[in-house]
Write a protein that holds these residues in place. Sequence first.
Motif, mmCIF file in Angstrom:
data_model
loop_
_atom_site.group_PDB
_atom_site.id
_atom_site.type_symbol
_atom_site.label_atom_id
_atom_site.label_comp_id
_atom_site.label_asym_id
_atom_site.label_seq_id
_atom_site.Cartn_x
_atom_site.Cartn_y
_atom_site.Cartn_z
ATOM 1 N N ILE A 15 -39.822 30.286 3.045
ATOM 2 C CA ILE A 15 -38.364 30.113 2.201
ATOM 3 C C ILE A 15 -38.234 28.516 2.379
ATOM 4 N N CYS A 16 -38.051 28.432 4.097
ATOM 5 C CA CYS A 16 -37.334 26.797 3.786
ATOM 6 C C CYS A 16 -38.747 25.981 3.442
ATOM 7 N N LEU A 17 -39.558 26.558 3.487
ATOM 8 C CA LEU A 17 -41.275 25.509 3.206
ATOM 9 C C LEU A 17 -41.100 25.402 1.145
ATOM 10 N N MET A 18 -41.237 26.855 1.075
ATOM 11 C CA MET A 18 -41.717 26.815 -0.259
ATOM 12 C C MET A 18 -40.732 26.510 -2.004
ATOM 13 N N SER A 19 -39.846 27.045 -1.019
ATOM 14 C CA SER A 19 -37.785 26.966 -1.952
ATOM 15 C C SER A 19 -36.717 25.960 -2.057
ATOM 16 N N LEU A 20 -36.833 25.438 -0.640
ATOM 17 C CA LEU A 20 -35.500 25.099 0.093
ATOM 18 C C LEU A 20 -36.436 23.763 -0.021
ATOM 19 N N HIS A 21 -37.366 23.260 0.171
ATOM 20 C CA HIS A 21 -38.129 21.564 -0.274
ATOM 21 C C HIS A 21 -37.592 21.216 1.833
ATOM 22 N N LEU A 61 -55.954 24.484 -8.680
ATOM 23 C CA LEU A 61 -55.307 25.824 -9.711
ATOM 24 C C LEU A 61 -55.764 27.038 -8.897
ATOM 25 N N ILE A 62 -56.836 27.146 -8.457
ATOM 26 C CA ILE A 62 -57.372 28.194 -7.800
ATOM 27 C C ILE A 62 -56.794 28.417 -5.900
ATOM 28 N N PHE A 118 -45.606 22.253 -9.574
ATOM 29 C CA PHE A 118 -46.503 21.679 -8.710
ATOM 30 C C PHE A 118 -45.973 20.432 -8.330
ATOM 31 N N ARG A 119 -44.807 20.083 -7.991
ATOM 32 C CA ARG A 119 -44.722 18.917 -6.645
ATOM 33 C C ARG A 119 -44.994 17.400 -7.336
ATOM 34 N N LEU A 120 -45.584 17.124 -9.146
ATOM 35 C CA LEU A 120 -46.953 16.652 -9.268
ATOM 36 C C LEU A 120 -46.412 14.656 -8.685
ATOM 37 N N LEU A 162 -46.249 25.273 -4.099
ATOM 38 C CA LEU A 162 -45.328 24.815 -5.195
ATOM 39 C C LEU A 162 -43.995 25.068 -4.828
ATOM 40 N N ALA A 163 -42.640 24.853 -5.164
ATOM 41 C CA ALA A 163 -41.324 24.392 -5.583
ATOM 42 C C ALA A 163 -40.802 25.644 -5.738
ATOM 43 N N GLN A 164 -40.623 27.121 -5.375
ATOM 44 C CA GLN A 164 -40.644 27.799 -6.546
ATOM 45 C C GLN A 164 -38.996 28.321 -6.301
ATOM 46 N N GLU A 165 -38.712 29.350 -7.370
ATOM 47 C CA GLU A 165 -37.025 29.566 -6.689
ATOM 48 C C GLU A 165 -36.440 30.229 -5.671
ATOM 49 N N PRO A 166 -35.234 30.382 -5.580
ATOM 50 C CA PRO A 166 -35.534 31.153 -3.945
ATOM 51 C C PRO A 166 -34.938 32.168 -4.016
ATOM 52 N N VAL A 167 -34.610 32.990 -5.075
ATOM 53 C CA VAL A 167 -34.194 34.389 -4.864
ATOM 54 C C VAL A 167 -35.844 34.778 -4.965
ATOM 55 N N GLU A 168 -36.225 34.581 -5.635
ATOM 56 C CA GLU A 168 -38.091 34.886 -5.910
ATOM 57 C C GLU A 168 -38.588 34.843 -5.275
ATOM 58 N N ASN A 169 -38.836 34.098 -4.157
ATOM 59 C CA ASN A 169 -39.340 33.446 -2.802
ATOM 60 C C ASN A 169 -38.736 34.447 -1.628
ATOM 61 N N LEU A 170 -37.687 34.458 -1.906
ATOM 62 C CA LEU A 170 -36.527 35.281 -0.164
ATOM 63 C C LEU A 170 -37.451 36.734 -0.527
ATOM 64 N N PHE A 171 -36.873 36.791 -1.137
ATOM 65 C CA PHE A 171 -37.167 38.364 -1.257
ATOM 66 C C PHE A 171 -38.484 39.067 -1.733
ATOM 67 N N SER A 172 -39.252 38.035 -3.164
ATOM 68 C CA SER A 172 -41.682 38.493 -2.191
ATOM 69 C C SER A 172 -41.594 38.186 -1.011
ATOM 70 N N PHE A 173 -40.954 37.303 0.238
ATOM 71 C CA PHE A 173 -41.372 37.369 1.249
ATOM 72 C C PHE A 173 -40.605 38.593 2.371
ATOM 73 N N ILE A 174 -40.081 38.461 1.409
ATOM 74 C CA ILE A 174 -39.550 40.380 2.212
ATOM 75 C C ILE A 174 -40.641 41.353 2.135
ATOM 76 N N CYS A 175 -40.915 41.433 1.013
ATOM 77 C CA CYS A 175 -41.972 42.613 0.818
ATOM 78 C C CYS A 175 -43.697 42.245 0.805
ATOM 79 N N SER A 176 -43.658 41.035 1.505
ATOM 80 C CA SER A 176 -45.011 40.413 2.012
ATOM 81 C C SER A 176 -45.027 41.243 3.555
ATOM 82 N N GLN A 177 -44.263 42.133 3.836
ATOM 83 C CA GLN A 177 -44.190 42.035 5.536
ATOM 84 C C GLN A 177 -44.698 42.800 5.797
ATOM 85 N N ASN A 178 -46.247 43.100 6.621
ATOM 86 C CA ASN A 178 -46.703 43.590 7.172
ATOM 87 C C ASN A 178 -47.600 44.318 6.069
#
Length: 332
Positions: free
Chosen positions: A247-253, A15-16, A94-96, A127-143
């Motif tokens: 986004i491809c990796l984390m929410s689009l499989h 988990l950590i 968690f793609r168990l 993690l298999a994330q939801e695309p909308v959250e994943n996409l906008f979270s990573f827009i926030c991640s820039q710099n």
Amino acid sequence: MSWNQIKCKHREVQLIGTLNGGQSFRWTYNQENDEWIGIFSKTVWKLRQKDDYLHYQVLGSLLNKSTKNKTKQVNNKVEVNENGLFTSLLKKYFRLEVDLGSYYKIWSESDELFKTAGQQFYGIRMLAQEPVENLFSFICSQNNHISRISSMVEKLCSNYGEEISTHEGTTYYAFPEVEKLCEPKVESQLRELGFGYRAKFIQKSAAQIVEWGGGEWFKSLQEMKYKDAKSELMKLHGIGPKVADCICLMSLHHLEALPVDTHVYQIATHYLPHLRGRKSVTDKMYAEIGDHFRKLYGDLAGWAHTVLFCADLKKFQQNGDDECVKPKKRRK
């Protein structure tokens, strides 16, 4: 409230490393109880790991509105019955279904550096994330750095998302629907909230996604070949190669996608020494690094490289406990 449990070998899930490694920004750690609280699928979760079981509680969920016959409320908390709704969601997240130990064995045989990293950073799940959250979270991640990214994501949720529940004085919100972020006034509102230039990217990308079909558009990207899906994502405002690969990796499989930033570039120079000393990552270098790891690790190259990424993060440096590494406490 009783804990529900999923049988899962201890070394199959860490988990950590998984929840605090920069994939998702909505998990917080309680070091005293060794528990995590986070939000996905419009549900507030509490997780812990004991022996060969993943334990969870559902502290609140908006899914109850459409699944009242499948769940029951007890003291404002959700009890899960035998239908396994929340168990299924957690297994999917968690793609168990992936036997990670067998992949670690293959990757270790292909790469000595991975073999070393995998000893301590076992059980790192993609993690298999939801695309909308994943996409906008990573827009926030820039710099940006993780604590500020987390703050921005929570501002999106508290200002535009639906309230899920309150637990121990903290109110939790679902990630907003993309339609909530596409209105023109959103840009100015987000600028007032401290999003800077990212405000424009969020509002304009949301408008594009709605115009192109929303959830159906994301579904079409999942069905495309990886490179085609990446190209489509890069048509959005503010989405470059690295964010598109995230986004491809984390929410689009598309688990072969490999996001390359300056940090990943430094890791890559161990394998591609001729790239050392470059001031920036060019498009040609980006492609070379991704192709190298795809050749080395195969169809799950992005997942394998995430393990190396976790091992190389400063906050995960060895602290004397060779079984696992504890994250720093987050300031409240």
